[in-house]
Design an enzyme around this catalytic site. Structure first.
Site, PDB file in Angstrom:
ATOM      1  N   SER A 182       6.043   5.754  -2.666  1.00  0.00           N
ATOM      2  CA  SER A 182       6.587   4.958  -1.571  1.00  0.00           C
ATOM      3  C   SER A 182       6.033   3.554  -1.707  1.00  0.00           C
ATOM      4  CB  SER A 182       6.192   5.546  -0.213  1.00  0.00           C
ATOM      5  OG  SER A 182       4.785   5.517  -0.040  1.00  0.00           O
TER       6      SER A 182
ATOM      7  N   GLU B  29       0.315   1.386  -7.329  1.00  0.00           N
ATOM      8  CA  GLU B  29      -0.430   1.948  -6.205  1.00  0.00           C
ATOM      9  C   GLU B  29      -1.687   1.103  -6.013  1.00  0.00           C
ATOM     10  OE1 GLU B  29      -1.234   4.693  -3.187  1.00  0.00           O
ATOM     11  OE2 GLU B  29       0.473   4.832  -4.556  1.00  0.00           O
TER      12      GLU B  29
ATOM     13  N   GLU C 246       0.865  -1.172   0.000  1.00  0.00           N
ATOM     14  CA  GLU C 246       0.000   0.000   0.000  1.00  0.00           C
ATOM     15  C   GLU C 246       0.900   1.220   0.000  1.00  0.00           C
ATOM     16  OE1 GLU C 246      -2.520  -0.695   3.369  1.00  0.00           O
ATOM     17  OE2 GLU C 246      -3.897  -1.911   2.197  1.00  0.00           O
ATOM     18  N   CYS C 247       0.645   2.146  -0.889  1.00  0.00           N
ATOM     19  CA  CYS C 247       1.647   3.149  -1.228  1.00  0.00           C
ATOM     20  C   CYS C 247       1.036   4.544  -1.306  1.00  0.00           C
ATOM     21  CB  CYS C 247       2.288   2.802  -2.567  1.00  0.00           C
ATOM     22  SG  CYS C 247       2.679   1.036  -2.761  1.00  0.00           S
ATOM     23  N   THR C 248       1.885   5.527  -1.593  1.00  0.00           N
ATOM     24  CA  THR C 248       1.445   6.880  -1.896  1.00  0.00           C
ATOM     25  C   THR C 248       2.221   7.358  -3.118  1.00  0.00           C
ATOM     26  OG1 THR C 248       1.112   7.319   0.474  1.00  0.00           O
ATOM     27  CG2 THR C 248       1.115   9.221  -1.020  1.00  0.00           C
TER      28      THR C 248
END
Length: 469
Positions: free
Chosen positions: A26, A97, A5-7
């Site tokens: 990220s 993402e 899980e990212c940004t």
């Protein structure tokens, strides 16, 4: 299965400080520590027949792949997970993402079960074969149509001129939008694309997507198409896990925006009140709602407020990249992959040139077990120690980061001047030496910071009994 899980943050060339295109993400995981490495994949090392570890999906790959950088998992037990890189044509890709969906589209085009492609696969199957950001969208669209996917994902592509953001829809569909040159995007773990124009060349989608929307009466709006309304979610989880991250980034670039952390309709395409630098992105990727009641390290909020919203900088950051395609240098110097391992609150990002054939050992040879010769494991150790007393260690980290990034900028400026007239193998050798120099100083500064933290923390241990007690 690996959790990620990212940004994502995207910045158009007219919105950036130096005219570069910038795509950043990220790569976050779950409870299990997933060590990352930095590698170059040469054409002779790229597979011609690919098989996914998680699903067994098999793909025959085209001939003549391009060289590209990647950030694969060190142990490989869940597959390659190449994550992000820049190929020899200065085309960048970050994938993926993790995003949300809704039951309406899942009832029409369900996600695959134990089959198809996912985050494990997309970079390896796409980046070596594309010569522009637009080609990246089309390549992934073809893969989705033929093989399908078992998860909802967003991904970004860039070249020196364009940035495209693509989101998967159901098992085989997708939509993509070109990011305006003067705009930026922040994309957390939700469906992000909102306003969509099926007639504009700046938008692309599966050939039948507009027909599906009409045939199944999926559009809740009276006018236009908002894909987040049609295919996305607006849940309570979004208000605590996703929307606050977008709110914090957008207010960082324009404090006058009239939105709150809970808002479900935060805009996808946004314009900042100033030009955006790589340093801005580094700060935001390490952010934890500083100067708000929601900062877990801050002194403004209650215990409940500090845990209310998921921050961007988090213990589950395993690697973060900023893929920069520069427009003010020769093409051989244009690709820069800024890279930081571990939680972003306690690391420094390094601007590695990507026109290379190998990477520094401290970033490449991570290993699946704890290893003090690896920058990944050093950063992980440092962040966990720093988390025990952020007020004590935070200023030490800030000084370390500024010192390290400034030194890397200095090496980059010197190398850009030195390498202006170099070509081919001579240029690659020059850039490889510069990368090694930056990796060595980052490693040395990291060890120095760790030593300072040990020295500073000695007197603050609870297990003590001083002679004067």
């Amino acid at each position: 299965m690996k959790v990620a899980e990212c940004t994502t943050i995207l910045v158009g060339k007219k919105a950036s400080l130096d005219g570069s295109t910038l795509i950043a993400r990220s790569e976050d995981g779950g409870r299990e520590i997933l060590p990352e490495s930095f590698k170059v994949v040469l054409p002779e090392d790229q597979p011609r027949h690919y098989k996914s570890v998680l699903t067994g999906c098999e793909v025959e790959l085209p001939g003549e792949p391009l060289r590209y950088t990647s950030v694969p998992d060190a142990h490989g037990k869940y597959g390659v997970w190449a994550a992000a890189g820049i190929n020899e044509e200065n085309v960048a890709m970050t994938a993926t993402e993790t995003i949300t969906t809704n039951a309406r589209i899942q009832g029409i085009d369900p996600l695959l079960v134990d089959d198809g492609l996912g985050e494990e696969d997309f970079v390896t199957l796409t980046l070596p074969y594309i010569h522009s950001a637009r080609e990246g969208v089309l390549r992934v669209g073809e893969l989705l149509a033929k093989y399908g996917t078992y998860e909802m994902n967003g991904m970004a592509f860039s070249d020196k001129d364009e940035i495209w953001y693509l989101e998967t829809i159901g098992g085989h569909h997708w939509a993509a939008r070109r990011i305006p040159d003067d705009a930026y995007v922040v994309a957390p773990n939700r469906f992000n694309i909102d306003e969509f124009d099926f007639e504009s060349p700046d938008f692309m989608a599966s050939a039948d997507l507009q027909t599906i929307i009409a045939d199944y009466k999926l559009n809740p709006d009276f006018e236009g198409y908002n894909l987040r309304h049609i295919f996305g979610s607006a849940t309570v989880k979004d208000t605590h896990y996703n929307n606050p991250r977008a709110w914090y980034v957008q207010h960082y670039f324009d404090s006058n925006l009239q939105t709150t952390p809970l808002d479900q309709d935060q805009p996808f395409i946004v314009h900042a009140d100033r030009k955006i630098s790589v340093d801005d992105i580094m700060f935001l990727m390490a952010s934890h709602y500083q100067n708000t009641p929601y900062d877990v390290y801050g002194d403004q909020g209650t215990a409940a407020e500090k845990k209310r919203f998921r921050p961007i900088g988090i213990n589950r950051n395993f690697e973060t990249h900023i893929l920069q395609i520069r427009n003010d240098v020769p093409a051989g110097l244009a690709g820069v992959q800024w890279l930081g391992f571990g939680p972003n609150t306690f690391n420094a990002m390094v601007p590695f040139y990507t026109n290379i054939v190998d990477t520094p050992a401290s970033f490449r040879d991570t290993g699946s077990k704890f290893n003090l010769q690896s920058i990944f494991w050093l950063n992980k150790l440092m962040s966990q120690l720093g988390d025990t007393n952020f007020k004590l260690y935070g200023e030490l980290e800030s000084a370390f980061e500024q010192k390290t990034v400034a030194a890397c900028y200095r090496i980059q400026h010197q190398t850009d001047k030195l390498a202006q007239e170099l070509q081919g193998a001579q240029l690659q050798t020059c850039l490889t030496k510069a990368n090694q120099k930056m990796a060595d100083l980052t490693f040395a500064n990291t060890v120095e910071l760790l030593g300072k933290m040990v020295e500073e923390g000695h007197a603050h241990m609870q297990l003590k009994y001083d002679l004067l007690d």
